[in-house]
Scaffold this motif. Sequence first.
Motif, PDB file in Angstrom:
ATOM      1  N   CYS A  93       0.768  -1.162  -0.058  1.00 22.69           N
ATOM      2  CA  CYS A  93       0.196   0.027   0.233  1.00 22.69           C
ATOM      3  C   CYS A  93       0.826   1.139   0.063  1.00 22.69           C
ATOM      4  CB  CYS A  93      -0.964   0.103   1.144  1.00 22.69           C
ATOM      5  SG  CYS A  93      -1.953   1.614   1.254  1.00 22.69           S
ATOM      6  N   PRO A  94       0.619   2.104  -0.942  1.00 24.70           N
ATOM      7  CA  PRO A  94       1.550   3.230  -1.147  1.00 24.70           C
ATOM      8  C   PRO A  94       1.208   4.130  -0.068  1.00 24.70           C
ATOM      9  CG  PRO A  94      -0.157   3.374  -2.972  1.00 24.70           C
ATOM     10  CD  PRO A  94       0.060   2.049  -1.978  1.00 24.70           C
ATOM     11  N   ARG A  95       0.044   4.205   0.802  1.00 18.70           N
ATOM     12  CA  ARG A  95      -0.476   5.190   1.527  1.00 18.70           C
ATOM     13  C   ARG A  95      -0.172   4.663   3.137  1.00 18.70           C
ATOM     14  NH1 ARG A  95      -2.719  10.300   0.647  1.00 18.70           N
ATOM     15  NH2 ARG A  95      -3.182   9.996  -1.758  1.00 18.70           N
ATOM     16  N   GLY A  96       0.339   3.416   3.211  1.00 20.75           N
ATOM     17  CA  GLY A  96       0.772   2.827   4.790  1.00 20.75           C
ATOM     18  C   GLY A  96      -0.461   2.416   5.439  1.00 20.75           C
ATOM     19  N   ILE A  97      -1.787   2.018   4.520  1.00 14.66           N
ATOM     20  CA  ILE A  97      -2.632   1.643   5.250  1.00 14.66           C
ATOM     21  C   ILE A  97      -2.520   0.105   5.715  1.00 14.66           C
ATOM     22  CG2 ILE A  97      -5.190   1.247   4.988  1.00 14.66           C
ATOM     23  CD1 ILE A  97      -5.271   3.539   2.785  1.00 14.66           C
ATOM     24  N   ASN A  98      -2.947  -0.129   6.845  1.00 14.92           N
ATOM     25  CA  ASN A  98      -2.823  -1.399   7.434  1.00 14.92           C
ATOM     26  C   ASN A  98      -4.257  -1.979   6.993  1.00 14.92           C
ATOM     27  OD1 ASN A  98      -2.851  -3.804   9.015  1.00 14.92           O
ATOM     28  ND2 ASN A  98      -2.034  -2.927  10.758  1.00 14.92           N
ATOM     29  N   THR A  99      -4.264  -2.583   5.689  1.00 18.42           N
ATOM     30  CA  THR A  99      -5.190  -3.046   5.123  1.00 18.42           C
ATOM     31  C   THR A  99      -5.723  -4.465   5.840  1.00 18.42           C
ATOM     32  OG1 THR A  99      -3.694  -4.293   3.469  1.00 18.42           O
ATOM     33  CG2 THR A  99      -4.901  -2.060   2.767  1.00 18.42           C
ATOM     34  N   ARG A 100      -4.797  -5.195   6.425  1.00 19.00           N
ATOM     35  CA  ARG A 100      -5.288  -6.398   7.093  1.00 19.00           C
ATOM     36  C   ARG A 100      -6.135  -6.250   8.457  1.00 19.00           C
ATOM     37  NH1 ARG A 100      -0.532 -10.463   9.011  1.00 19.00           N
ATOM     38  NH2 ARG A 100      -1.751 -12.178   9.818  1.00 19.00           N
ATOM     39  N   ARG A 101      -5.750  -4.905   9.076  1.00 19.37           N
ATOM     40  CA  ARG A 101      -6.424  -4.372  10.258  1.00 19.37           C
ATOM     41  C   ARG A 101      -7.887  -3.830   9.829  1.00 19.37           C
ATOM     42  NH1 ARG A 101      -3.394  -0.317  12.926  1.00 19.37           N
ATOM     43  NH2 ARG A 101      -4.398   0.934  11.324  1.00 19.37           N
TER      44      ARG A 101
END
Length: 112
Positions: free
Chosen positions: A88-96
């Motif tokens: 993720c280029p925005r550093g979003i913790n998509t797993r969470r």
Amino acid sequence: MDFGFRLSPSSTVDLDKVDLSLYDRLAELDPGVRTCIGCGSCSATCTASAYSGMSVRKVLLGLQRGRMQEVEKMLSNCMLCGKCTMVCPRGINTRRLILNVCRLYANEEGDV
């Protein structure tokens, strides 16, 4: 006369009538969801995507468009491997983010 094709019903979404309460609650739990630019990097690296159509980007769009059944189906295909978080280029913790959406769905079902 049958020409071999037919018109399908419109899939237009009236955004003024969409219930965004679930998306808003998700944004309260994880404000990073509002920084998503929908680039698709998460979908491109997703192992489950090739076989099941799982996509974090589609999950977020589904929540924003009120397509809750499609979102629920996609979430059930997520393997929580975390590849999407790494790219993720925005550093979003998509797993969470996915876990929070699942928790919100569980609370929705419990409230009914």
